[in-house]
Design a protein around this motif. Structure first.
Motif, PDB file in Angstrom:
ATOM      1  N   ILE A  34     -42.464  30.722   9.989  1.00 32.57           N
ATOM      2  CA  ILE A  34     -42.719  31.020  11.401  1.00 32.57           C
ATOM      3  C   ILE A  34     -43.889  31.997  11.524  1.00 32.57           C
ATOM      4  O   ILE A  34     -44.751  31.849  12.401  1.00 32.57           O
ATOM      5  CB  ILE A  34     -41.452  31.585  12.076  1.00 32.57           C
ATOM      6  N   GLN A  35     -43.940  33.001  10.641  1.00 32.20           N
ATOM      7  CA  GLN A  35     -45.040  33.952  10.670  1.00 32.20           C
ATOM      8  C   GLN A  35     -46.369  33.245  10.415  1.00 32.20           C
ATOM      9  O   GLN A  35     -47.366  33.503  11.087  1.00 32.20           O
ATOM     10  CB  GLN A  35     -44.826  35.040   9.617  1.00 32.20           C
ATOM     11  N   ALA A  36     -46.365  32.338   9.438  1.00 37.66           N
ATOM     12  CA  ALA A  36     -47.582  31.582   9.118  1.00 37.66           C
ATOM     13  C   ALA A  36     -47.998  30.713  10.302  1.00 37.66           C
ATOM     14  O   ALA A  36     -49.193  30.598  10.612  1.00 37.66           O
ATOM     15  CB  ALA A  36     -47.360  30.724   7.873  1.00 37.66           C
ATOM     16  N   LEU A  37     -47.038  30.116  10.977  1.00 36.74           N
ATOM     17  CA  LEU A  37     -47.346  29.284  12.140  1.00 36.74           C
ATOM     18  C   LEU A  37     -47.937  30.123  13.275  1.00 36.74           C
ATOM     19  O   LEU A  37     -48.820  29.657  14.000  1.00 36.74           O
ATOM     20  CB  LEU A  37     -46.081  28.560  12.621  1.00 36.74           C
ATOM     21  N   LYS A  38     -47.479  31.362  13.405  1.00 39.99           N
ATOM     22  CA  LYS A  38     -48.043  32.255  14.421  1.00 39.99           C
ATOM     23  C   LYS A  38     -49.508  32.570  14.104  1.00 39.99           C
ATOM     24  O   LYS A  38     -50.340  32.636  15.015  1.00 39.99           O
ATOM     25  CB  LYS A  38     -47.222  33.545  14.498  1.00 39.99           C
TER      26      LYS A  38
END
Length: 233
Positions: free
Chosen positions: A56-60
């Protein structure tokens, strides 16, 4: 004997997010993720063998860069294909790259010229049967090497992001094969002008090259889209 320092939870989380980020970028490169595709982050986490949190952090991060979109209650998806975006990305190249030439020529030394020569030769030596990914990225390396020589780090970073959008999000498969020879010639002429420290010549050739590439790419994409529309009927 000194004991090995253990990573802090924060550091471990940052490393996992970076692994997820690079993993997703590789999936963009291999076209496992394409514009408009819905992203199920739990499936993505399972594929990358990570927990959902770093994914999720990478997608952000990728959302901030324009690769990914997020809608509340609907989740993540790849940003859609946009003809306008591609055109604007090439317009940014037309603005930034020629503007870096004066500083590049002013700063270039024997080592810098050697680096540019190596980038040129690597592109010329790349596979010529079609505009394959290797050749596409060697093309980027030539342009980025010239940009790096300027020492203008902020503009170079912006240009790097532009290339990421063009080559990772859109893949570059729209680049017409018929333009290979003209690209080779333009790169050679740009190198020759820089080697001679001919600013006016280097900027002129580079500007014309980028404009021609933009026209060829936009024409090629429109033709592909028209063919796709006809095939749907």
């Amino acid at each position: 004997m000194m004991k090995d320092k253990k990573q802090t939870p924060k550091k471990q989380a940052e490393d996992s997010a970076q692994i997820a980020y690079q993993g997703i970028r590789h999936m963009l490169y291999t076209k496992e993720l394409v514009p408009g595709q819905r992203i199920l982050y739990r499936d993505l986490a399972e594929k990358l063998k990570l927990s959902p949190t770093p994914v999720i952090q990478a997608l952000k991060w990728l959302e901030l860069q324009g690769f990914v979109e997020h809608e509340p209650h609907r989740g993540y998806s790849m940003a859609p294909f946009s003809l306008k975006e591609i055109e604007e990305l090439y317009e940014i190249r037309e603005l930034i790259e020629p503007s870096l030439v004066p500083a590049a020529i002013e700063k270039i030394d024997k080592n810098g010229l050697s680096e540019l020569k190596e980038a040129l030769e690597a592109h010329l030596a790349a596979e010529r049967e079609s505009y394959l990914k290797e050749r596409l990225f060697k093309n980027r390396e030539f342009h980025m090497t010239l940009a790096y020589l300027s020492g203008k780090t902020t503009q170079v970073r912006i240009l790097q992001n532009v290339f990421d959008m063009l080559f990772l999000k859109y893949g570059g498969n729209y680049f017409p094969i018929s333009s290979l020879s003209s690209t080779d010639q333009a790169h050679q002429e740009i190198y020759d002008a820089v080697a001679l420290r001919s600013l006016e010549r280097a900027q002129s050739v580079l500007k014309n090259h980028l404009t021609n590439v933009k026209i060829q790419v936009m024409t090629s994409i429109k033709k592909i889209l028209e063919e796709q529309e006809r095939s749907e009927f």
